[in-house]
Design an enzyme around this catalytic site. Structure first.
Site, PDB file in Angstrom:
ATOM      1  N   SER A   1       0.844  -1.202   0.000  1.00  0.00           N
ATOM      2  CA  SER A   1       0.000   0.000   0.000  1.00  0.00           C
ATOM      3  C   SER A   1       0.874   1.245   0.000  1.00  0.00           C
ATOM      4  O   SER A   1       2.030   1.207   0.433  1.00  0.00           O
ATOM      5  CB  SER A   1      -0.889   0.016   1.235  1.00  0.00           C
ATOM      6  OG  SER A   1      -1.590  -1.197   1.363  1.00  0.00           O
TER       7      SER A   1
HETATM    8  N1  SAH Z   1      -0.145  -4.836   4.423  1.00  0.00           N
HETATM    9  C1  SAH Z   1       0.465  -5.202   3.172  1.00  0.00           C
HETATM   10  C2  SAH Z   1      -0.431  -4.908   1.992  1.00  0.00           C
HETATM   11  C3  SAH Z   1      -0.716  -6.172   1.320  1.00  0.00           C
HETATM   12  S1  SAH Z   1      -1.886  -6.160   0.011  1.00  0.00           S
HETATM   13  C4  SAH Z   1       1.834  -4.585   3.011  1.00  0.00           C
HETATM   14  O1  SAH Z   1       2.253  -3.808   3.866  1.00  0.00           O
HETATM   15  O2  SAH Z   1       2.512  -4.913   2.033  1.00  0.00           O
HETATM   16  C5  SAH Z   1      -3.075  -7.283   0.646  1.00  0.00           C
HETATM   17  C6  SAH Z   1      -2.620  -8.670   0.992  1.00  0.00           C
HETATM   18  O3  SAH Z   1      -3.767  -9.379   1.456  1.00  0.00           O
HETATM   19  C7  SAH Z   1      -2.067  -9.487  -0.176  1.00  0.00           C
HETATM   20  O4  SAH Z   1      -0.785  -9.937   0.142  1.00  0.00           O
HETATM   21  C8  SAH Z   1      -3.053 -10.640  -0.317  1.00  0.00           C
HETATM   22  O5  SAH Z   1      -2.452 -11.863  -0.696  1.00  0.00           O
HETATM   23  C9  SAH Z   1      -3.615 -10.728   1.094  1.00  0.00           C
HETATM   24  N2  SAH Z   1      -4.919 -11.398   1.185  1.00  0.00           N
HETATM   25  C10 SAH Z   1      -5.974 -11.330   0.332  1.00  0.00           C
HETATM   26  N3  SAH Z   1      -6.972 -12.110   0.756  1.00  0.00           N
HETATM   27  C11 SAH Z   1      -6.559 -12.684   1.917  1.00  0.00           C
HETATM   28  C12 SAH Z   1      -7.155 -13.607   2.840  1.00  0.00           C
HETATM   29  N4  SAH Z   1      -8.386 -14.090   2.666  1.00  0.00           N
HETATM   30  N5  SAH Z   1      -6.421 -13.976   3.914  1.00  0.00           N
HETATM   31  C13 SAH Z   1      -5.173 -13.504   4.120  1.00  0.00           C
HETATM   32  N6  SAH Z   1      -4.556 -12.645   3.292  1.00  0.00           N
HETATM   33  C14 SAH Z   1      -5.241 -12.239   2.199  1.00  0.00           C
END
Ligand code: SAH
Length: 200
Positions: free
Chosen positions: A51
């Site tokens: 993000s």
């Molecule tokens: N906080 C992260 C942003 C990641 S983007 C950072 O600092 O980089 C969102 C993430 O959520 C992705 O890696 C995706 O794989 C994960 N995600 C999506 N659906 C999910 C689920 N049901 N359970 C766990 N993770 C999930």
């Protein structure tokens, strides 16, 4: 980066200090590290993104608005940047990720920074992580069509959930658990990747 964050309304000094301390470039591939301090999301592989700094700042600030939660659950570890920022602000962080290789990489990033108060779980975050509940704070980094009931149910009384909600149009939603129920507030328009089912 911190000056830009201030201009976008991130005013919590503890949040700003934590974001100053965590090197964002360490969480992306070397080829795009030079762009790490621009206020933009960046690719982290597997179709996912880290993000933008403003979004991380905003979500963290909302989470800490009413006081500092001791134990926080993050749904969607991605590259681990948000978890690393949280690690500087609260006592204990649990972070959930459905894509195993992303989680492994995030674990390495935090180990390299000598961060030891974050625990990683390879699970589908739709169900939260009941084994660690109740949570004083929950931060979800992927968007859901509506607020997952399991996440609300795992909030401690006095706890707060911050989550993007919506499909086409998304907004940051804050849910507070009070002694008598839940209070929901719809906030800023945002853009997140979707919360997906199943493990990879
Ligand atoms: N906080 C992260 C942003 C990641 S983007 C950072 O600092 O980089 C969102 C993430 O959520 C992705 O890696 C995706 O794989 C994960 N995600 C999506 N659906 C999910 C689920 N049901 N359970 C766990 N993770 C999930």
């Amino acid at each position: 980066m911190v000056d830009a964050l201030r201009k976008s309304g991130i005013t919590n000094e503890r949040v700003l200090a934590a974001m100053r301390e965590i090197p964002r470039h360490a969480f992306v591939e070397p080829g795009i590290a030079s762009r790490a301090y621009e206020d933009t999301p960046l690719p982290i592989g597997h179709g996912q993104t880290i993000s933008s700094p403003t979004i991380v700042g905003l979500m963290t600030q909302r989470l800490l608005e009413k006081g500092t939660p001791a134990k926080v659950l993050e749904v969607g570890t991605g590259c681990g940047y948000q978890a690393a920022v949280l690690s500087k602000l609260v006592k204990e962080v649990y972070t959930l990720e459905r894509i195993a290789p992303l989680m492994d990489k995030a674990r390495r990033h935090l180990r390299d920074l000598r961060i030891y108060n974050v625990r990683f779980k390879h699970v589908d975050g739709h169900n939260g992580y009941p084994e660690g509940a109740p949570w004083d704070g929950i931060l979800c980094a992927a968007t859901a069509a509506s607020v997952p009931e399991a996440l609300k149910a795992q909030l401690a009384v006095g706890g707060r959930l911050v989550i993007p909600v919506g499909t086409e149009e998304q907004h940051l939603v804050v849910v507070d658990r009070t002694p008598t129920g839940f209070v929901e507030q719809k906030g800023e328009p945002v853009r997140f990747v979707p919360l997906l089912p199943g493990l990879q």
